[in-house]
Design a protein around this motif. Structure first.
Motif, mmCIF file in Angstrom:
data_model
loop_
_atom_site.group_PDB
_atom_site.id
_atom_site.type_symbol
_atom_site.label_atom_id
_atom_site.label_comp_id
_atom_site.label_asym_id
_atom_site.label_seq_id
_atom_site.Cartn_x
_atom_site.Cartn_y
_atom_site.Cartn_z
ATOM 1 N N ALA A 61 30.365 47.912 37.685
ATOM 2 C CA ALA A 61 32.045 47.930 37.371
ATOM 3 C C ALA A 61 32.339 46.531 37.609
ATOM 4 O O ALA A 61 32.126 46.049 38.783
ATOM 5 C CB ALA A 61 33.149 48.981 37.543
ATOM 6 N N THR A 62 33.165 45.591 37.201
ATOM 7 C CA THR A 62 34.002 44.209 37.912
ATOM 8 C C THR A 62 35.600 44.501 38.260
ATOM 9 O O THR A 62 35.739 45.386 36.559
ATOM 10 C CB THR A 62 33.249 43.265 36.354
ATOM 11 N N ILE A 63 35.935 44.088 38.820
ATOM 12 C CA ILE A 63 36.809 44.037 39.412
ATOM 13 C C ILE A 63 37.487 42.591 39.277
ATOM 14 O O ILE A 63 37.611 41.964 39.918
ATOM 15 C CB ILE A 63 37.336 45.041 40.726
ATOM 16 N N LEU A 64 39.034 42.681 38.295
ATOM 17 C CA LEU A 64 38.991 41.213 38.362
ATOM 18 C C LEU A 64 40.284 41.131 39.205
ATOM 19 O O LEU A 64 41.222 42.224 39.122
ATOM 20 C CB LEU A 64 39.197 40.656 36.775
ATOM 21 N N HIS A 65 41.314 40.046 39.309
ATOM 22 C CA HIS A 65 42.260 39.522 39.705
ATOM 23 C C HIS A 65 42.826 41.040 41.113
ATOM 24 O O HIS A 65 44.184 41.745 41.216
ATOM 25 C CB HIS A 65 43.605 40.064 38.572
ATOM 26 N N ALA A 66 41.707 40.948 42.071
ATOM 27 C CA ALA A 66 41.686 41.814 43.190
ATOM 28 C C ALA A 66 41.163 41.158 44.738
ATOM 29 O O ALA A 66 40.816 39.836 44.580
ATOM 30 C CB ALA A 66 40.839 42.513 42.822
ATOM 31 N N SER A 88 36.156 46.376 33.613
ATOM 32 C CA SER A 88 34.972 46.540 32.837
ATOM 33 C C SER A 88 34.064 47.760 33.621
ATOM 34 O O SER A 88 33.791 47.636 35.101
ATOM 35 C CB SER A 88 35.022 45.784 32.349
ATOM 36 N N GLY A 89 33.905 49.035 32.708
ATOM 37 C CA GLY A 89 32.270 49.951 33.306
ATOM 38 C C GLY A 89 31.623 49.776 32.352
ATOM 39 O O GLY A 89 31.178 49.160 31.437
ATOM 40 N N TYR A 90 30.253 49.515 32.952
ATOM 41 C CA TYR A 90 28.838 49.338 32.416
ATOM 42 C C TYR A 90 28.130 50.384 33.325
ATOM 43 O O TYR A 90 27.654 51.012 34.308
ATOM 44 C CB TYR A 90 28.852 48.147 32.983
ATOM 45 N N ARG A 91 27.021 50.697 31.847
ATOM 46 C CA ARG A 91 25.902 51.504 32.624
ATOM 47 C C ARG A 91 24.256 50.998 31.984
ATOM 48 O O ARG A 91 24.179 50.272 31.680
ATOM 49 C CB ARG A 91 25.566 52.744 31.772
ATOM 50 N N ALA A 118 36.635 33.020 36.378
ATOM 51 C CA ALA A 118 37.330 33.400 37.964
ATOM 52 C C ALA A 118 38.149 32.069 38.555
ATOM 53 O O ALA A 118 38.424 32.109 39.296
ATOM 54 C CB ALA A 118 36.948 34.672 38.878
ATOM 55 N N SER A 119 36.947 31.294 38.677
ATOM 56 C CA SER A 119 36.327 30.139 39.686
ATOM 57 C C SER A 119 37.379 29.189 38.550
ATOM 58 O O SER A 119 38.192 28.701 39.635
ATOM 59 C CB SER A 119 34.749 29.419 39.351
ATOM 60 N N ARG A 120 37.155 29.061 37.391
ATOM 61 C CA ARG A 120 38.849 27.746 36.591
ATOM 62 C C ARG A 120 39.657 28.576 37.191
ATOM 63 O O ARG A 120 40.323 27.403 37.299
ATOM 64 C CB ARG A 120 38.682 27.940 35.007
ATOM 65 N N GLN A 121 40.223 29.786 37.531
ATOM 66 C CA GLN A 121 41.485 30.044 37.440
ATOM 67 C C GLN A 121 41.930 30.413 38.212
ATOM 68 O O GLN A 121 42.985 31.137 38.931
ATOM 69 C CB GLN A 121 41.642 30.952 36.226
ATOM 70 N N HIS A 122 40.760 30.033 39.467
ATOM 71 C CA HIS A 122 41.485 30.849 40.373
ATOM 72 C C HIS A 122 41.387 32.326 41.354
ATOM 73 O O HIS A 122 42.819 32.584 41.871
ATOM 74 C CB HIS A 122 42.855 29.239 40.860
ATOM 75 N N TYR A 123 40.718 32.653 40.584
ATOM 76 C CA TYR A 123 41.302 35.020 41.376
ATOM 77 C C TYR A 123 39.233 35.019 41.248
ATOM 78 O O TYR A 123 38.827 34.552 41.711
ATOM 79 C CB TYR A 123 41.670 35.436 40.196
ATOM 80 N N ASP A 124 39.924 35.837 42.205
ATOM 81 C CA ASP A 124 38.621 36.369 42.912
ATOM 82 C C ASP A 124 38.192 37.562 41.449
ATOM 83 O O ASP A 124 38.371 38.373 41.647
ATOM 84 C CB ASP A 124 39.073 37.865 43.912
ATOM 85 N N LEU A 125 36.332 37.618 41.939
ATOM 86 C CA LEU A 125 35.619 38.873 41.101
ATOM 87 C C LEU A 125 34.721 39.134 41.520
ATOM 88 O O LEU A 125 34.117 39.002 42.667
ATOM 89 C CB LEU A 125 35.100 38.439 39.760
ATOM 90 N N TYR A 126 35.178 40.957 41.560
ATOM 91 C CA TYR A 126 34.075 41.601 42.463
ATOM 92 C C TYR A 126 33.226 42.419 41.224
ATOM 93 O O TYR A 126 33.332 42.793 40.603
ATOM 94 C CB TYR A 126 35.405 42.428 43.347
ATOM 95 N N LEU A 127 32.309 42.476 41.924
ATOM 96 C CA LEU A 127 31.176 43.208 41.282
ATOM 97 C C LEU A 127 30.935 44.787 41.712
ATOM 98 O O LEU A 127 29.524 44.644 43.335
ATOM 99 C CB LEU A 127 29.485 42.972 41.062
#
Length: 251
Positions: A223-228, A212-215, A162-171
């Motif tokens: 859950a990780t939310i990309l490009h948002a 992606s979703g995780y237990r 995300a840092s290299r491609q300049h987009y936000d990542l949320y957990l």
């Protein structure tokens, strides 16, 4: 990205010879896979920064960035991608050299179609086997989501990308209120059903093959939310909470 099926592969055909690029592209399509083309190593890396490719088929002698440089970059930055190197008769590199650099296989010009198809089929079989082993080691058996081990391994890589491609990542961190009380009252079998239903809600709330979703463990999920942007990530969390509450999941 939650457990994509691995039967169909995506390939990138890299060669400065247009006729050979188009031939490789056509052969890959005839085998039931998808493919794109690139004119040299620089063009290939530009495409790989934007999209994942399972297999790269690359010529060795190309302008700007040649196949050797491309193989080295793929081995360093895209280690899950298999590479088939193509060489002409006059080359200073042999099979051992190419494999040592990180390629998965090697084929000489002129391309023998039967040999090429056999090599692609072998790589696909091996990728499917690796995928299944990875799935078994990273998947939560009860819910089908990724497990804590995969989150721990994957989160740092996602953050770097995300840092290299300049987009936000949320957990997103998610848990069930009073789950122990629920489990004690209704029993572990009913508790398992509740966890499975929450997992389904998470998958419906996120984007397939993007998020992606995780237990994480017990009644803890992530859950990780990309490009948002922040508002979109908040909407995902609110959609998840609203659907869970609307289910009224009490037997």
């Amino acid at each position: 990205m939650n457990q994509p099926k691995q039967s169909q592969q995506s390939a990138l055909c890299v060669d400065d010879d247009r006729e050979l690029r188009e031939l490789l592209h056509e052969l890959i399509g005839q085998m039931g896979h998808t493919s794109e083309t690139a004119v040299d190593g620089v063009n290939a890396l530009e495409k790989m920064e934007k999209k994942h490719f399972d297999i790269v088929i690359t010529d060795i002698n190309m302008p700007r960035l040649d196949g050797i440089g491309l193989i080295k970059r793929i081995a360093a930055d895209f280690s899950d991608t298999d590479v088939i190197a193509i060489t002409g008769y006059q080359t200073e590199y042999n099979y051992t050299d190419i494999i040592a650099l990180g390629a998965s296989d090697f084929i000489s010009k002129p391309i023998n179609i039967d040999e090429f198809e056999a090599k692609i089929k072998r790589i696909v079989r091996e990728r499917n086997m690796r995928f299944e082993l990875r799935r078994l080691s990273t998947c939560d058996a009860l819910t089908g989501l990724y497990n804590r081990r995969h989150l721990d391994d994957n989160l740092q890589n996602e953050a770097i990308r995300a840092s290299r491609q300049h987009y936000d990542l949320y957990l997103l961190l998610i848990d069930i209120d009073n789950f122990k009380v629920y489990n004690d009252k209704y029993g572990h079998q009913q508790g398992d059903r509740l966890l499975q239903e929450l997992a389904r809600i998470i998958l419906r709330s996120i984007r397939e093959n993007v998020d992606s979703g995780y237990r994480y463990g017990g009644d803890e999920f992530a859950a990780t939310i990309l490009h948002a942007n922040p508002q979109q990530a908040l909407m995902v969390a609110e959609r998840l909470r609203t659907e869970y509450n609307a289910k009224n999941l009490v037997p």
